[in-house]
Design a protein around this motif. Structure first.
Motif, PDB file in Angstrom:
ATOM      1  N   ALA A 147      46.748  33.459  11.735  1.00 56.81           N
ATOM      2  CA  ALA A 147      45.558  34.084  12.313  1.00 56.81           C
ATOM      3  C   ALA A 147      44.780  33.085  13.164  1.00 56.81           C
ATOM      4  N   SER A 148      44.729  31.828  12.721  1.00 62.41           N
ATOM      5  CA  SER A 148      44.022  30.792  13.476  1.00 62.41           C
ATOM      6  C   SER A 148      44.687  30.551  14.827  1.00 62.41           C
ATOM      7  N   LYS A 149      46.004  30.473  14.816  1.00 61.89           N
ATOM      8  CA  LYS A 149      46.731  30.251  16.073  1.00 61.89           C
ATOM      9  C   LYS A 149      46.602  31.444  17.006  1.00 61.89           C
ATOM     10  N   ALA A 150      46.608  32.639  16.428  1.00 64.28           N
ATOM     11  CA  ALA A 150      46.470  33.841  17.250  1.00 64.28           C
ATOM     12  C   ALA A 150      45.118  33.852  17.957  1.00 64.28           C
ATOM     13  N   TRP A 151      44.062  33.428  17.242  1.00 66.04           N
ATOM     14  CA  TRP A 151      42.740  33.398  17.869  1.00 66.04           C
ATOM     15  C   TRP A 151      42.684  32.364  18.988  1.00 66.04           C
ATOM     16  N   ILE A 152      43.268  31.220  18.748  1.00 64.39           N
ATOM     17  CA  ILE A 152      43.283  30.169  19.781  1.00 64.39           C
ATOM     18  C   ILE A 152      43.989  30.665  21.035  1.00 64.39           C
ATOM     19  N   LYS A 153      45.147  31.321  20.871  1.00 57.49           N
ATOM     20  CA  LYS A 153      45.909  31.818  22.030  1.00 57.49           C
ATOM     21  C   LYS A 153      45.132  32.899  22.777  1.00 57.49           C
ATOM     22  N   ALA A 154      44.350  33.700  22.020  1.00 54.25           N
ATOM     23  CA  ALA A 154      43.569  34.762  22.654  1.00 54.25           C
ATOM     24  C   ALA A 154      42.278  34.249  23.280  1.00 54.25           C
ATOM     25  N   ASN A 155      41.851  33.036  22.886  1.00 53.98           N
ATOM     26  CA  ASN A 155      40.585  32.486  23.373  1.00 53.98           C
ATOM     27  C   ASN A 155      40.760  31.027  23.802  1.00 53.98           C
ATOM     28  N   PRO A 156      41.587  30.762  24.778  1.00 51.21           N
ATOM     29  CA  PRO A 156      41.901  29.370  25.148  1.00 51.21           C
ATOM     30  C   PRO A 156      40.718  28.578  25.693  1.00 51.21           C
ATOM     31  N   ASP A 157      39.706  29.283  26.185  1.00 48.44           N
ATOM     32  CA  ASP A 157      38.558  28.576  26.772  1.00 48.44           C
ATOM     33  C   ASP A 157      37.342  28.531  25.843  1.00 48.44           C
ATOM     34  N   ALA A 158      37.520  28.991  24.601  1.00 47.63           N
ATOM     35  CA  ALA A 158      36.374  29.070  23.679  1.00 47.63           C
ATOM     36  C   ALA A 158      36.173  27.759  22.934  1.00 47.63           C
ATOM     37  N   HIS A 159      36.029  26.673  23.675  1.00 54.35           N
ATOM     38  CA  HIS A 159      35.914  25.353  23.048  1.00 54.35           C
ATOM     39  C   HIS A 159      34.514  24.752  23.141  1.00 54.35           C
ATOM     40  N   THR A 160      33.603  25.485  23.745  1.00 58.25           N
ATOM     41  CA  THR A 160      32.231  24.981  23.837  1.00 58.25           C
ATOM     42  C   THR A 160      31.367  25.703  22.815  1.00 58.25           C
ATOM     43  N   GLN A 161      30.692  24.934  21.999  1.00 56.33           N
ATOM     44  CA  GLN A 161      29.843  25.541  20.975  1.00 56.33           C
ATOM     45  C   GLN A 161      28.667  26.267  21.626  1.00 56.33           C
ATOM     46  N   PRO A 162      28.168  27.344  21.000  1.00 56.08           N
ATOM     47  CA  PRO A 162      27.046  28.089  21.589  1.00 56.08           C
ATOM     48  C   PRO A 162      25.876  27.188  21.958  1.00 56.08           C
TER      49      PRO A 162
ATOM     50  N   MET B 256      34.436  16.336  17.413  1.00 54.10           N
ATOM     51  CA  MET B 256      35.270  17.545  17.388  1.00 54.10           C
ATOM     52  C   MET B 256      34.753  18.572  18.389  1.00 54.10           C
ATOM     53  N   GLU B 257      33.431  18.704  18.438  1.00 53.54           N
ATOM     54  CA  GLU B 257      32.838  19.702  19.332  1.00 53.54           C
ATOM     55  C   GLU B 257      33.037  19.359  20.806  1.00 53.54           C
ATOM     56  N   LYS B 258      33.354  18.110  21.103  1.00 57.46           N
ATOM     57  CA  LYS B 258      33.544  17.680  22.483  1.00 57.46           C
ATOM     58  C   LYS B 258      34.995  17.800  22.952  1.00 57.46           C
ATOM     59  N   LEU B 259      35.902  18.130  22.032  1.00 54.89           N
ATOM     60  CA  LEU B 259      37.297  18.298  22.434  1.00 54.89           C
ATOM     61  C   LEU B 259      37.415  19.475  23.402  1.00 54.89           C
ATOM     62  N   PRO B 260      38.304  19.366  24.389  1.00 55.25           N
ATOM     63  CA  PRO B 260      38.397  20.413  25.419  1.00 55.25           C
ATOM     64  C   PRO B 260      39.274  21.594  25.014  1.00 55.25           C
ATOM     65  N   VAL B 261      39.496  21.762  23.722  1.00 55.68           N
ATOM     66  CA  VAL B 261      40.311  22.876  23.236  1.00 55.68           C
ATOM     67  C   VAL B 261      39.605  23.516  22.043  1.00 55.68           C
ATOM     68  N   PRO B 262      39.865  24.794  21.769  1.00 56.69           N
ATOM     69  CA  PRO B 262      39.223  25.445  20.618  1.00 56.69           C
ATOM     70  C   PRO B 262      39.748  24.924  19.284  1.00 56.69           C
ATOM     71  N   ILE B 263      38.850  24.861  18.303  1.00 47.34           N
ATOM     72  CA  ILE B 263      39.198  24.405  16.953  1.00 47.34           C
ATOM     73  C   ILE B 263      38.849  25.526  15.971  1.00 47.34           C
ATOM     74  N   VAL B 264      39.762  25.770  15.037  1.00 47.76           N
ATOM     75  CA  VAL B 264      39.561  26.812  14.034  1.00 47.76           C
ATOM     76  C   VAL B 264      39.625  26.193  12.641  1.00 47.76           C
ATOM     77  N   ALA B 265      38.682  26.581  11.789  1.00 48.44           N
ATOM     78  CA  ALA B 265      38.716  26.180  10.382  1.00 48.44           C
ATOM     79  C   ALA B 265      39.437  27.270   9.600  1.00 48.44           C
ATOM     80  N   ALA B 266      40.549  26.911   8.945  1.00 42.90           N
ATOM     81  CA  ALA B 266      41.317  27.843   8.117  1.00 42.90           C
ATOM     82  C   ALA B 266      40.906  27.617   6.666  1.00 42.90           C
ATOM     83  N   ILE B 267      39.949  28.393   6.195  1.00 43.65           N
ATOM     84  CA  ILE B 267      39.276  28.133   4.921  1.00 43.65           C
ATOM     85  C   ILE B 267      40.040  28.807   3.779  1.00 43.65           C
ATOM     86  N   ASN B 268      40.799  28.015   3.042  1.00 38.08           N
ATOM     87  CA  ASN B 268      41.663  28.548   1.982  1.00 38.08           C
ATOM     88  C   ASN B 268      41.001  28.572   0.602  1.00 38.08           C
TER      89      ASN B 268
END
Length: 715
Positions: A195-210, A94-106
């Motif tokens: 909210a998860s989709k909004a973050w992805i759209k605002a951070n399209p390049d945030a796919h690399t873990q710290p 998952m961390e190697k995917l070239p797109v950001p991933i968000v956990a929507a914790i319900n």
């Protein structure tokens, strides 16, 4: 039937909603890896993919590992290592995917569920108290083996991560946000995916873990930072003080967390896999999983509860505003159960209520309760002196002194105040419920409800069935105990029941060691090494020698009444003479100014110098021998209770022993202690102890045979 849904919107964001078929929660079961591999294969080949949201269709987000499977692991070899590596591989992919991933914790994301969240680039949680996150594996004798140790250390830094890794405590949304365990909070579940989709759209390049970025530095400093080095040096000693070296999981977690900072990320993940491999086969992990997970689940789900609708008390009365009655009133008020606290004098009843006021005020001062909540809690308790004050109560609990004549008078005079469908409980710790039930007009509605002191901390109640107690009354008592947030342990009637019988053997064996010439300091040290929370001499002071003597005299009177000899059936040859001699010298326990210990005005204490008068032996008892004597004595008495039918399940034997008596938690309880050693080895060692120290260590071969043949393990 699919275990997930896969939905791609017009902006290229895929929402994967986990919904594992045929189960109430998403778990790492046998279908988990194939499901994750299928999801990842689709995402890796998805054209126009811009981001991924991981969501859940269950009430919880993800429940974590398959503990049944973990219990079956019997080797730490290559096959087990490969299994743990395969289990965590999807998270790294998952961390190697070239797109950001968000956990929507319900909902709750614990263990493997939170490890899944850690593998995402952003974590959004709904602001519900039930939506907790954390890594509780240490409480089961394990470590977070799907990347939890390595990732949480990298996310928070060593200092902030260690409490969550070593204690396993979950964090509610606001605390998790403050700590950095989640990144964002929304107020409703329906807000999570937007909210998860909004973050992805605002951070399209945030796919690399710290930790995968060049130049990554650990928050708070790396392993060579002076402050972190100070933590690394101090942590082992602090940890040993808590675990006494009896629990390998915290030590392994600390080692991996520290060393993960000194090596590459993928190498650290592999070391973590080796760590959980090693822990999964330990007796401590087997015992903890069986007792603290499956055993607790069995109690919560009502495994020993009679069938029938859920019952809830709407009003209660407690007779006697002493230490126990006051504590029970606190438990009721904390659960919102209106309660009349009755004593012979209003001043005593008011004093009983003041105990709850004191506890509530402490919580206010610590920021755990508001003044309004304190006032609402105290409003639930009504001091009284007249029986009419609690007419129509759903439950009445007699909590007067352990005197059979007094109890006879109180029970007979107050039973009539019950509501038509109410039940009457006695807080007796040793007197047979079947005898006390003779004092009321309807024995079928009479039951034992044995709380433990201090009630606000000891969250367990021993429910004792009398000969004529109905199953309907048991059902109501079980529901009542759970209603006030306590753990019910059901036992059948006998002299001393279960907990008091076993606890008395611990006290007696401490005095037997004193009689045999062992130094008092060494006795208390042996109990510490064994894993007991308090030494036998210290705990005897707390419960008081005067109370021990009173209980014994009550049973002697009962023996005379019933025409039997030692109806309690416990050998107290060592303890009784010492108790009598101590009281004769005005050493009745802490409440009486001193007992085995002297107590200074500043709160410190030291062992009384006069204890040497009780030494009859030559002092040659080795510490290892004393450890066995203290543990085996309790385990043998627990086995007797199980064999006699006082206890009906191993689950209750194990949990009751740990939570009510303090039997060492790392063993998984007294019966699991026997199983963990091995029944034959236990029998052989008990025989050695019996030959050396007396018949109190004799074990019935038939009881061991029944245990050997029983299919019921710790769960």
């Amino acid at each position: 039937m699919s275990d997930y849904t896969y939905d791609k919107d017009e902006s290229g964001i895929v929402t994967v909603t986990l919904d594992m078929a045929g189960q109430s929660a998403n778990t790492m079961n046998a279908r988990y890896i194939p499901m994750m591999e299928e999801i990842l294969a689709r995402l890796q080949t998805e054209e126009g993919l811009t981001g991924v949201v991981i969501a859940s269709a269950k009430k919880t987000f993800f429940a974590g590992g398959d503990l049944n499977g973990l219990r079956r692991i019997d080797s730490a070899g290559p096959e087990s290592l490969a299994m743990f590596e395969a289990n965590k591989a999807p998270f790294r992919a998952m961390e190697k995917l070239p797109v950001p991933i968000v956990a929507a914790i319900n909902g709750a994301a614990l263990g493997g569920g939170y490890e899944l969240c850690l593998a995402c680039n952003h974590r959004i949680v709904v602001n519900y108290p039930s939506a907790v996150v954390g890594l509780p594996e240490v409480t089961l004798g394990l470590l977070p083996g799907a990347g939890g140790v390595v990732r949480l250390t990298a996310l928070l830094g060593l200092e902030k991560a260690l409490p969550y890794l070593l204690e396993g405590k979950p964090a509610k949304p606001q605390a998790a946000l403050k700590e950095g365990m989640v990144d964002e909070i929304v107020e409703a579940r329906d807000d999570l995916i937007p909210a998860s989709k909004a973050w992805i759209k605002a951070n399209p390049d945030a796919h690399t873990q710290p930790w995968d970025r060049k130049g990554f530095r650990y928050p708070g400093g790396d392993a060579l930072h002076p402050r972190v080095r100070q933590t690394i040096v101090a942590a082992p000693a602090m940890l040993y003080k808590k675990t006494r070296g009896l629990m390998p999981a915290p030590e392994k977690i600390l080692d991996i967390a520290v060393n993960s900072m000194r090596m590459g990320f993928d190498a650290a993940l592999r070391v973590e896999s080796r760590g959980i491999c090693a822990l999964a086969v330990t007796p401590q992990a087997k015992a903890a999983i069986g007792t603290f997970f499956f055993g607790t689940q069995a109690i919560k789900s009502g495994k020993v509860r009679p069938e029938g609708g859920k019952w809830q008390a709407t009003s209660a009365a407690i007779l006697g505003a002493g230490m126990m009655g006051s504590g029970i009133a606190w438990a009721h008020a904390s659960a919102g159960l209106p309660t009349v606290l009755k004593d012979m004098e209003l001043e005593k009843a008011e004093k009983g209520k003041s105990y709850s006021a004191m506890l509530a005020e402490k919580r206010v001062q610590r920021g755990r309760m508001s003044e309004a909540q304190k006032d609402a809690l105290l409003a639930q308790i009504t001091p009284a002196t007249e029986d009419a004050a609690f007419a129509g109560a759903d439950i009445v609990i007699e909590a007067v002194f352990e005197d059979i004549d007094l109890k006879e008078k109180v029970i007979g005079a107050t039973f009539g105040q019950l509501s038509e469908n109410g039940i009457y409980g006695s807080n007796t710790s040793t007197l047979p419920i079947s005898i006390l039930a003779e004092f009321c007009p309807d024995p079928s509605r009479f039951i034992g409800l044995h709380f433990f002191s201090p009630v606000d901390k000891m969250k367990v109640v021993e429910i004792i069935m009398g000969e004529k107690t109905s199953q309907d009354t048991l059902r109501k008592a079980y529901d009542y105990v759970q209603q006030i947030g306590y753990m019910p342990i059901v036992v059948n009637d006998s002299r001393g029941f279960f907990t008091s019988r076993v606890f008395s053997t611990y006290l007696d064996e401490g005095m037997a060691l004193l009689r045999d010439g062992m130094s008092p300091v060494a006795i208390e040290r042996a109990a510490w090494i064994a894993g007991m929370p308090v030494g036998p001499l210290a705990v005897h002071d707390e419960t008081s020698l005067v109370l021990s003597q009173k209980i014994r005299k009550t049973h002697e009177a009962l023996d005379k009444r019933l025409g039997v000899d030692n109806g309690l059936g416990i050998d107290m040859e060592a303890g009784n003479p010492i108790v009598d001699a101590m009281i004769a010298q005005d050493r009745g326990g802490r409440h009486y100014g001193g007992g085995f210990y002297d107590y200074a005005a500043d709160g410190s204490k030291s062992l009384w110098s006069g204890l040497s008068q009780f030494a009859k032996g030559n002092g040659s008892v080795a510490v290892e021998e004393a450890v066995d004597r203290l543990l085996y004595r309790q385990a043998i008495e627990t086995l007797r209770c199980l064999d006699e039918g006082v206890l009906t399940t191993e689950v209750e034997a194990n949990l009751g022993g740990i939570f009510a008596i303090g039997f060492p938690a790392y063993t998984g309880g007294a019966i699991q202690f026997i199983r963990g050693i091995g029944i034959d080895r236990f029998a052989a060692r008990a025989k050695e102890l019996a030959e050396a120290w007396g018949d109190r260590f004799k074990v019935s071969p038939a009881a061991l045979d029944r245990l050997r043949d029983s299919a019921e393990l710790a769960a």
